[in-house]
Design an enzyme around this catalytic site. Structure first.
Site, PDB file in Angstrom:
ATOM      1  N   HIS A 146       0.787  -1.078   0.036  1.00 58.71           N
ATOM      2  CA  HIS A 146       0.043  -0.028  -0.033  1.00 58.71           C
ATOM      3  C   HIS A 146       0.939   1.196   0.170  1.00 58.71           C
ATOM      4  CE1 HIS A 146      -3.232  -2.747   2.373  1.00 58.71           C
ATOM      5  NE2 HIS A 146      -3.691  -2.498   1.049  1.00 58.71           N
ATOM      6  N   LYS A 198     -15.781  -8.730   3.347  1.00 57.29           N
ATOM      7  CA  LYS A 198     -14.975  -9.091   4.286  1.00 57.29           C
ATOM      8  C   LYS A 198     -15.492  -9.291   5.490  1.00 57.29           C
ATOM      9  CE  LYS A 198     -10.794  -7.780   1.696  1.00 57.29           C
ATOM     10  NZ  LYS A 198      -9.759  -6.784   1.612  1.00 57.29           N
ATOM     11  N   SER A 217      -3.066  -7.929   3.301  1.00 58.32           N
ATOM     12  CA  SER A 217      -3.298  -7.589   4.833  1.00 58.32           C
ATOM     13  C   SER A 217      -3.546  -8.854   5.386  1.00 58.32           C
ATOM     14  CB  SER A 217      -4.370  -6.463   4.733  1.00 58.32           C
ATOM     15  OG  SER A 217      -3.841  -5.188   4.364  1.00 58.32           O
ATOM     16  N   ARG A 244      -1.651  -6.393  -7.907  1.00 60.92           N
ATOM     17  CA  ARG A 244      -0.606  -7.347  -7.526  1.00 60.92           C
ATOM     18  C   ARG A 244      -0.565  -8.271  -8.601  1.00 60.92           C
ATOM     19  NH1 ARG A 244      -2.975  -8.296  -1.558  1.00 60.92           N
ATOM     20  NH2 ARG A 244      -4.528  -8.669  -2.932  1.00 60.92           N
TER      21      ARG A 244
HETATM   22  O1  PNS Z   1      -8.744  -3.133   0.533  1.00 62.49           O
HETATM   23  P1  PNS Z   1      -9.838  -3.678   0.135  1.00 62.49           P
HETATM   24  O2  PNS Z   1     -10.596  -4.507   1.053  1.00 62.49           O
HETATM   25  O3  PNS Z   1      -9.564  -4.216  -1.058  1.00 62.49           O
HETATM   26  O4  PNS Z   1     -10.850  -2.337  -0.581  1.00 62.49           O
HETATM   27  C1  PNS Z   1     -12.081  -2.624  -0.932  1.00 62.49           C
HETATM   28  C2  PNS Z   1     -12.746  -1.223  -0.722  1.00 62.49           C
HETATM   29  C3  PNS Z   1     -12.794  -0.796   0.764  1.00 62.49           C
HETATM   30  C4  PNS Z   1     -12.259  -0.083  -1.487  1.00 62.49           C
HETATM   31  C5  PNS Z   1     -14.324  -1.221  -1.424  1.00 62.49           C
HETATM   32  O5  PNS Z   1     -14.834  -2.539  -0.638  1.00 62.49           O
HETATM   33  C6  PNS Z   1     -15.311  -0.240  -1.188  1.00 62.49           C
HETATM   34  O6  PNS Z   1     -14.944   0.803  -2.075  1.00 62.49           O
HETATM   35  N1  PNS Z   1     -15.866  -0.013  -0.194  1.00 62.49           N
HETATM   36  C7  PNS Z   1     -16.792   1.018   0.198  1.00 62.49           C
HETATM   37  C8  PNS Z   1     -18.353   0.605  -0.264  1.00 62.49           C
HETATM   38  C9  PNS Z   1     -18.605   0.820  -1.819  1.00 62.49           C
HETATM   39  O7  PNS Z   1     -18.319   1.991  -2.325  1.00 62.49           O
HETATM   40  N2  PNS Z   1     -19.004  -0.238  -2.348  1.00 62.49           N
HETATM   41  C10 PNS Z   1     -18.936  -0.354  -3.805  1.00 62.49           C
HETATM   42  C11 PNS Z   1     -17.845  -0.555  -4.632  1.00 62.49           C
HETATM   43  S1  PNS Z   1     -17.486  -2.407  -4.366  1.00 62.49           S
END
Ligand code: PNS
Length: 165
Positions: free
Chosen positions: A17, A41, A129, A91
């Site tokens: 990150h 998650k 993570s 990645r």
């Molecule tokens: O680090 P991650 O867990 O891969 O990040 C995923 C994240 C947090 C960017 C994604 O789940 C997100 O955008 N969450 C906020 C809610 C949202 O906008 N959901 C719609 C798109 S999946």
């Protein structure tokens, strides 16, 4: 001003990150690192506040990087910041499916917002993570996975969570 939003759950922030943050800070005038929840998650290990504080510690050297916290949709945060670009690190090929879905979903609901992908430096491409949580949870050092400055916080969390990973 070219602004970009780098979103994630950062549970916890890793060297991968940090590399994306560093490189984005050279390409964009302002980088908003946004700590969000990933509803797919499980409950995060670190609280929202803990994840934000760890990120704040690791980005101190960058004067155009800002750590933000948001409970809601990513696209709404991007609009609030008057930005129109999201950056995500890729990645390996296994990241591609879910990242493409997310980018296309976000684009459908907000056509003015673009998602760009940055290739992870190969030396960090194995780091996630979840791997950090797993090794740390079994008492192994995660030196080399996360910025050194946050190692004590991870160790402390492990101590307080004994048996809870
Ligand atoms: O680090 P991650 O867990 O891969 O990040 C995923 C994240 C947090 C960017 C994604 O789940 C997100 O955008 N969450 C906020 C809610 C949202 O906008 N959901 C719609 C798109 S999946």
């Amino acid at each position: 001003m070219k602004k970009v939003v780098y979103p994630g759950s950062f549970d916890p922030v890793t060297l991968g990150h940090l590399d994306i943050i560093r490189r984005s800070s050279k390409v964009f005038d302002i980088v908003y690192v946004c700590v969000l929840n990933n509803s797919v998650k499980k409950t995060p290990l670190f609280s929202h506040a803990e994840r934000v504080n760890m990120l704040k510690d690791v980005v101190k050297e960058f004067d155009n990087v800002f750590i933000e916290s948001y409970q809601g949709l990513l696209v709404d945060f991007v609009k609030e910041k008057d930005a129109n670009v999201i950056i995500r690190g890729l990645r390996e090929i296994t990241d591609f499916d879910s990242e493409l879905q997310m980018a296309q979903g976000n684009h459908l609901v907000s056509p003015d917002i673009e998602t760009l992908f940055m290739a992870t430096d190969p030396k960090y491409s194995f780091i996630s993570s979840s791997m950090v949580r797993e090794f740390a949870g079994y008492g192994r050092s995660v030196k080399g996975f996360v910025p050194e400055i946050i190692l004590p916080r991870i160790e402390e969390k492990v101590k307080n969570n004994s048996g809870g990973f």
